[in-house]
Motif scaffolding. Sequence first.
Motif, PDB file in Angstrom:
ATOM      1  N   ILE A  11       7.485  18.544 -52.687  1.00  0.00           N
ATOM      2  CA  ILE A  11       6.078  18.131 -52.598  1.00  0.00           C
ATOM      3  C   ILE A  11       5.724  17.664 -51.179  1.00  0.00           C
ATOM      4  CG2 ILE A  11       5.816  17.610 -55.049  1.00  0.00           C
ATOM      5  CD1 ILE A  11       6.055  14.634 -54.387  1.00  0.00           C
ATOM      6  N   THR A  12       6.702  17.085 -50.481  1.00  0.00           N
ATOM      7  CA  THR A  12       6.466  16.683 -49.090  1.00  0.00           C
ATOM      8  C   THR A  12       6.252  17.914 -48.217  1.00  0.00           C
ATOM      9  OG1 THR A  12       7.814  14.703 -49.388  1.00  0.00           O
ATOM     10  CG2 THR A  12       7.429  15.432 -47.123  1.00  0.00           C
ATOM     11  N   MET A  13       7.096  18.913 -48.382  1.00  0.00           N
ATOM     12  CA  MET A  13       6.971  20.128 -47.582  1.00  0.00           C
ATOM     13  C   MET A  13       5.674  20.869 -47.925  1.00  0.00           C
ATOM     14  SD  MET A  13       8.438  21.530 -45.127  1.00  0.00           S
ATOM     15  CE  MET A  13       7.478  22.758 -44.282  1.00  0.00           C
ATOM     16  N   LYS A  14       5.308  20.869 -49.183  1.00  0.00           N
ATOM     17  CA  LYS A  14       4.056  21.514 -49.590  1.00  0.00           C
ATOM     18  C   LYS A  14       2.861  20.839 -48.931  1.00  0.00           C
ATOM     19  CE  LYS A  14       1.614  23.135 -53.744  1.00  0.00           C
ATOM     20  NZ  LYS A  14       0.527  23.558 -52.938  1.00  0.00           N
ATOM     21  N   ALA A  15       2.881  19.515 -48.867  1.00  0.00           N
ATOM     22  CA  ALA A  15       1.798  18.774 -48.211  1.00  0.00           C
ATOM     23  C   ALA A  15       1.752  19.093 -46.709  1.00  0.00           C
ATOM     24  CB  ALA A  15       1.974  17.280 -48.429  1.00  0.00           C
ATOM     25  N   ILE A  16       2.914  19.180 -46.081  1.00  0.00           N
ATOM     26  CA  ILE A  16       2.970  19.511 -44.647  1.00  0.00           C
ATOM     27  C   ILE A  16       2.399  20.912 -44.412  1.00  0.00           C
ATOM     28  CG2 ILE A  16       4.536  20.003 -42.718  1.00  0.00           C
ATOM     29  CD1 ILE A  16       6.323  17.713 -43.790  1.00  0.00           C
ATOM     30  N   VAL A  17       2.785  21.862 -45.252  1.00  0.00           N
ATOM     31  CA  VAL A  17       2.283  23.233 -45.119  1.00  0.00           C
ATOM     32  C   VAL A  17       0.765  23.270 -45.327  1.00  0.00           C
ATOM     33  CG1 VAL A  17       2.323  25.554 -46.139  1.00  0.00           C
ATOM     34  CG2 VAL A  17       4.460  24.348 -45.686  1.00  0.00           C
ATOM     35  N   ASP A  18       0.272  22.511 -46.300  1.00  0.00           N
ATOM     36  CA  ASP A  18      -1.180  22.466 -46.539  1.00  0.00           C
ATOM     37  C   ASP A  18      -1.930  21.911 -45.327  1.00  0.00           C
ATOM     38  OD1 ASP A  18      -0.796  23.512 -49.058  1.00  0.00           O
ATOM     39  OD2 ASP A  18      -0.998  21.578 -50.096  1.00  0.00           O
ATOM     40  N   ILE A  19      -1.406  20.855 -44.737  1.00  0.00           N
ATOM     41  CA  ILE A  19      -2.078  20.232 -43.587  1.00  0.00           C
ATOM     42  C   ILE A  19      -1.959  21.111 -42.342  1.00  0.00           C
ATOM     43  CG2 ILE A  19      -2.047  18.243 -42.025  1.00  0.00           C
ATOM     44  CD1 ILE A  19      -1.079  16.566 -44.464  1.00  0.00           C
ATOM     45  N   GLN A  20      -0.803  21.706 -42.131  1.00  0.00           N
ATOM     46  CA  GLN A  20      -0.546  22.500 -40.921  1.00  0.00           C
ATOM     47  C   GLN A  20      -0.660  24.004 -41.189  1.00  0.00           C
ATOM     48  OE1 GLN A  20      -0.684  20.818 -38.446  1.00  0.00           O
ATOM     49  NE2 GLN A  20       0.507  18.952 -38.550  1.00  0.00           N
ATOM     50  N   GLU A  21      -1.522  24.394 -42.085  1.00  0.00           N
ATOM     51  CA  GLU A  21      -1.644  25.794 -42.502  1.00  0.00           C
ATOM     52  C   GLU A  21      -1.888  26.744 -41.326  1.00  0.00           C
ATOM     53  OE1 GLU A  21      -4.031  28.503 -45.786  1.00  0.00           O
ATOM     54  OE2 GLU A  21      -4.670  26.444 -45.428  1.00  0.00           O
ATOM     55  N   GLU A  22      -2.748  26.360 -40.386  1.00  0.00           N
ATOM     56  CA  GLU A  22      -3.045  27.244 -39.245  1.00  0.00           C
ATOM     57  C   GLU A  22      -1.792  27.559 -38.446  1.00  0.00           C
ATOM     58  OE1 GLU A  22      -6.584  26.935 -36.736  1.00  0.00           O
ATOM     59  OE2 GLU A  22      -7.215  25.321 -38.086  1.00  0.00           O
ATOM     60  N   TYR A  23      -0.928  26.555 -38.254  1.00  0.00           N
ATOM     61  CA  TYR A  23       0.314  26.807 -37.519  1.00  0.00           C
ATOM     62  C   TYR A  23       1.187  27.804 -38.280  1.00  0.00           C
ATOM     63  CZ  TYR A  23       5.024  26.504 -35.817  1.00  0.00           C
ATOM     64  OH  TYR A  23       6.264  26.848 -35.362  1.00  0.00           O
ATOM     65  N   PHE A  24       1.329  27.622 -39.569  1.00  0.00           N
ATOM     66  CA  PHE A  24       2.199  28.495 -40.354  1.00  0.00           C
ATOM     67  C   PHE A  24       1.660  29.925 -40.431  1.00  0.00           C
ATOM     68  CE2 PHE A  24       3.752  24.362 -41.855  1.00  0.00           C
ATOM     69  CZ  PHE A  24       5.112  24.570 -41.716  1.00  0.00           C
ATOM     70  N   LEU A  25       0.363  30.103 -40.219  1.00  0.00           N
ATOM     71  CA  LEU A  25      -0.214  31.452 -40.205  1.00  0.00           C
ATOM     72  C   LEU A  25      -0.107  32.121 -38.837  1.00  0.00           C
ATOM     73  CD1 LEU A  25      -3.437  30.846 -42.352  1.00  0.00           C
ATOM     74  CD2 LEU A  25      -1.317  31.990 -43.053  1.00  0.00           C
ATOM     75  N   LEU A  32      -1.372  22.931 -34.371  1.00  0.00           N
ATOM     76  CA  LEU A  32      -0.853  21.816 -35.157  1.00  0.00           C
ATOM     77  C   LEU A  32      -1.873  20.679 -35.132  1.00  0.00           C
ATOM     78  CD1 LEU A  32       2.888  21.748 -34.102  1.00  0.00           C
ATOM     79  CD2 LEU A  32       2.012  22.196 -36.383  1.00  0.00           C
ATOM     80  N   LYS A  33      -2.227  20.198 -36.290  1.00  0.00           N
ATOM     81  CA  LYS A  33      -3.204  19.123 -36.405  1.00  0.00           C
ATOM     82  C   LYS A  33      -2.490  17.782 -36.289  1.00  0.00           C
ATOM     83  CE  LYS A  33      -6.138  21.805 -39.443  1.00  0.00           C
ATOM     84  NZ  LYS A  33      -6.561  22.013 -40.813  1.00  0.00           N
ATOM     85  N   PRO A  34      -3.230  16.772 -35.832  1.00  0.00           N
ATOM     86  CA  PRO A  34      -2.619  15.436 -35.830  1.00  0.00           C
ATOM     87  C   PRO A  34      -2.247  15.050 -37.257  1.00  0.00           C
ATOM     88  CG  PRO A  34      -4.730  15.434 -34.686  1.00  0.00           C
ATOM     89  CD  PRO A  34      -4.584  16.768 -35.321  1.00  0.00           C
ATOM     90  N   MET A  35      -1.019  14.609 -37.435  1.00  0.00           N
ATOM     91  CA  MET A  35      -0.559  14.251 -38.771  1.00  0.00           C
ATOM     92  C   MET A  35       0.505  13.171 -38.621  1.00  0.00           C
ATOM     93  SD  MET A  35       1.237  16.699 -41.646  1.00  0.00           S
ATOM     94  CE  MET A  35       2.779  16.917 -40.760  1.00  0.00           C
TER      95      MET A  35
END
Length: 186
Positions: A11-25, A32-35
């Motif tokens: 669930i932690t990794m899923k949240a990171i992927v959701d927040i940083q979606e643009e980087y992963f694409l 990378l967004k401030p997080m």
Amino acid sequence: AINQRQNTLYITMKAIVDIQEEYFLTGDETKLKPMILKDVAERVGLDISTISRVANSKYVDTPYGTHPLKFFFSEGITNDEGAEVSTREIKKILKDCVENEDKANPMTDEQLMLVLKEKGYPIARRTVAKYREQLGIPVGRMRKKISYFGQTFVFIMVKTNLYTNKKRWKWALAVIALLFIAASLW
């Protein structure tokens, strides 16, 4: 206990992927967004210390390389347009400015601050110095390069009496120039 750890990591990794979606694409680090840990903790409903333990010493394999989970966390500032930008984006712009500067007359931290301000990133000179040091970029006077007869030499100023005494400094510079000329004639 092992299932709970796996679930927490998931669930932690899923949240990171959701927040940083643009980087992963895209793989573009400037996306990378401030997080911070608190952002992820609030999203998944866990304590900040739990997220810290999950992110510590864990790596994720992406199409753009293997990164520690801590790689995705960064502070942020608000630019002139009111948008939150990652410090990573500012560091990339700072690095580009230094790479594209006139090597015979490198920019000071004050000049770099003004360039960043023109681009919409209002940060202090001390912050520029901090980011420059984190990137391993030396101060302007240490980045200076000089050319003699088509050969480029890195010019390193040493903090001695020569540095503080203008007459001695000019004399030392003349001696260095003669040494370079003599070396090129050999």
